[in-house]
Design an enzyme around this catalytic site. Structure first.
Site, mmCIF file in Angstrom:
data_model
loop_
_atom_site.group_PDB
_atom_site.id
_atom_site.type_symbol
_atom_site.label_atom_id
_atom_site.label_comp_id
_atom_site.label_asym_id
_atom_site.label_seq_id
_atom_site.Cartn_x
_atom_site.Cartn_y
_atom_site.Cartn_z
ATOM 1 N N TYR A 158 5.601 15.233 8.149
ATOM 2 C CA TYR A 158 5.836 16.434 8.956
ATOM 3 C C TYR A 158 5.618 17.704 8.127
ATOM 4 O O TYR A 158 5.006 18.664 8.596
ATOM 5 C CB TYR A 158 7.262 16.374 9.496
ATOM 6 C CG TYR A 158 7.656 17.473 10.453
ATOM 7 C CD1 TYR A 158 7.116 17.537 11.737
ATOM 8 C CD2 TYR A 158 8.599 18.432 10.082
ATOM 9 C CE1 TYR A 158 7.499 18.525 12.618
ATOM 10 C CE2 TYR A 158 8.992 19.425 10.960
ATOM 11 C CZ TYR A 158 8.438 19.470 12.224
ATOM 12 O OH TYR A 158 8.826 20.460 13.095
ATOM 13 N N LYS A 184 2.834 20.545 9.039
ATOM 14 C CA LYS A 184 3.224 21.912 9.376
ATOM 15 C C LYS A 184 2.714 22.912 8.345
ATOM 16 O O LYS A 184 2.333 24.040 8.703
ATOM 17 C CB LYS A 184 4.740 22.001 9.517
ATOM 18 C CG LYS A 184 5.284 21.288 10.752
ATOM 19 C CD LYS A 184 4.641 21.795 12.032
ATOM 20 C CE LYS A 184 5.344 21.288 13.274
ATOM 21 N NZ LYS A 184 4.701 21.767 14.532
ATOM 22 N N ASN A 215 1.879 22.999 20.655
ATOM 23 C CA ASN A 215 3.273 22.665 20.370
ATOM 24 C C ASN A 215 3.527 21.168 20.195
ATOM 25 O O ASN A 215 4.540 20.775 19.632
ATOM 26 C CB ASN A 215 4.153 23.204 21.505
ATOM 27 C CG ASN A 215 5.585 22.724 21.411
ATOM 28 O OD1 ASN A 215 6.358 23.183 20.582
ATOM 29 N ND2 ASN A 215 5.952 21.765 22.271
ATOM 30 N N ASP A 244 1.906 16.459 28.466
ATOM 31 C CA ASP A 244 2.912 15.544 27.942
ATOM 32 C C ASP A 244 2.340 14.133 28.031
ATOM 33 O O ASP A 244 1.369 13.891 28.756
ATOM 34 C CB ASP A 244 4.221 15.642 28.733
ATOM 35 C CG ASP A 244 5.423 15.111 27.965
ATOM 36 O OD1 ASP A 244 6.095 15.920 27.293
ATOM 37 O OD2 ASP A 244 5.653 13.890 28.011
#
Length: 310
Positions: A155, A159, A89, A36
C-alpha cells in the site's frame, strides 16, 4: 452549482470515501459514473444520487486493466455526452509484514491502486486531449504513502507511486490545460475502523455524532464528507491554477504537503569515499536524519478504547 453540465468518473465509489466524493460532485451539479466490483453496492450508490436529484450510472468492474479504464470513459460519453473529471479512488488492502506478504498480496494492491490509477488517467487524459477539454484529474494518496506504516509495504509503495506520477503528469498535461492533483484523506474508513486508537472517533461517526475535537482538530481526522468538499473544489474551474499538488484533508484540518527536497547538503573535496563517510557522516548528518511513520499524541483518558472483553 459550479459543476453543472460536467461529467465525472469516481472509481471505487460504491461505498465509503468514494461514495462521499461521488455524492458531493453530484450535489455540485455533475453527472457521475459510479464504479464498484459489487453490482448491488453500485446500484445502491446510483440510487442514492438519483434520490437526491442527481444523475448517475454504474460500471461494475475492477480497476487495473485498460479494458476497465476504457469502459469507464465510454460510459461517461455514452450516457452523458462527455467527460470532465476523473477521481481515482478504487483500492484494496492486503496488510502483512514483509516476511508474511505473498507475491499475490503485493501484486493485487499494486494492480488496483497504482496500475488502476495509471490506466484510468491515461484513458481520461487521452479523451481530454483529443476533445480539447481542460479536464480535472484527482488521485487519492494516503499518509502511509507519505510517511510509511508498519505492515503496508504494498500500500505504501502504491500510494507513494501515485503522488510521484501526479508530479510527472502535472508537467505533461499542463499544456493541454488539464490539472492533476493528489488528495491525502484522513477519515473514518474500513481501515481505520480496525485501529483501536481511532475507536471512539469511528463509534461517533457510525452513530451520526460529531467526533471529539481531539480527533477533528489535533489529529485532523474526520468523516468521509470532510474530504469530499476538497474533491469537488479541485474539480472546479476555480481550481484551474492548482496543479501537481498533494493536499491533505481530514476533520477540521487542510494540509499542503511539500515535495521532497534535500534538507541538508555538504561537499567534500574529491568526493565522499567510504573512509570519509565513516569519519564524517554522523557529525554532518546524524542530527538531521528523518523520522518514518505517523506519530500520534497520547489519547485523552475519555477517548481511550474500551478494554477487550476476556
Amino acid at each position: 452549482m459550479s459543476l453543472a453540465g460536467k461529467v465525472a468518473i469516481v472509481t471505487g465509489s460504491g461505498r465509503g470515501l468514494g461514495l462521499s466524493y461521488a455524492q458531493e460532485l453530484s450535489r455540485q451539479g455533475a453527472a457521475v459514473v459510479i464504479n464498484d466490483v459489487d453490482a448491488d453496492v453500485a446500484a445502491d450508490a446510483v440510487a442514492s444520487i438519483a434520490a437526491a436529484g442527481g444523475k448517475a450510472v454504474a460500471v461494475v468492474a475492477p480497476v487495473g486493466s485498460t479494458e476497465t479504464a476504457k469502459a469507464l470513459v465510454a460510459a461517461a460519453v455514452e450516457n452523458f455526452g462527455r467527460l470532465d473529471i476523473l477521481v481515482t479512488n478504487a483500492g484494496v488492502l492486503r496488510d502483512k509484514s514483509i516476511l508474511k506478504m505473498t507475491d499475490e498480496d503485493f501484486d493485487l494492491v499494486i494492480n488496483v491502486h497504482l496500475r488502476g490509477t495509471f490506466t484510468c488517467v491515461r484513458e481520461a487524459y487521452g479523451y481530454f486531449k483529443e476533445n480539447g477539454i481542460a479536464g480535472r484529474i484527482i488521485t487519492i494518496g494516503s499518509p502511509t504513502g507519505q510517511r510509511g506504516n508498519f505492515g503496508q509495504t504494498n500500500y505504501a509503495a502504491a500510494k507513494a507511486g501515485i503522488v510521484g506520477m501526479v508530479r510527472t503528469w502535472a508537467l505533461e498535461m499542463k499544456r493541454a490545460g488539464v490539472t492533476v492533483n493528489a488528495v491525502i484523506p484522513v477519515a473514518a474508513t474500513a481501515m481505520t475502523k480496525t485501529v483501536p486508537y481511532f475507536a471512539k472517533a469511528v463509534e461517533a461517526d457510525e452513530a451520526g455524532e460529531v467526533m471529539h475535537d481531539f480527533f477533528r482538530k489535533e489529529l485532523g481526522f474526520g468523516t468521509a464528507d470532510d474530504v469530499a468538499g476538497l474533491i469537488a473544489f479541485l474539480a472546479s474551474e476555480e481550481a484551474g491554477n492548482i496543479n501537481g499538488q498533494a493536499i491533505g484533508a481530514g476533520g477540521d484540518r487542510l494540509q499542503l504537503w511539500s515535495h521532497p527536497e534535500a534538507i541538508a547538503s555538504e561537499f567534500h573535496d574529491g568526493g565522499w569515499d567510504y573512509t570519509t563517510l565513516q569519519e564524517q557522516f554522523g557529525a554532518v548528518f546524524g542530527s538531521k536524519l528523518q523520522s518514518v511513520g505517523e506519530r500520534f499524541p497520547e489519547l485523552p483518558a475519555e477517548l481511550q478504547p474500551e478494554p477487550a472483553a476476556k
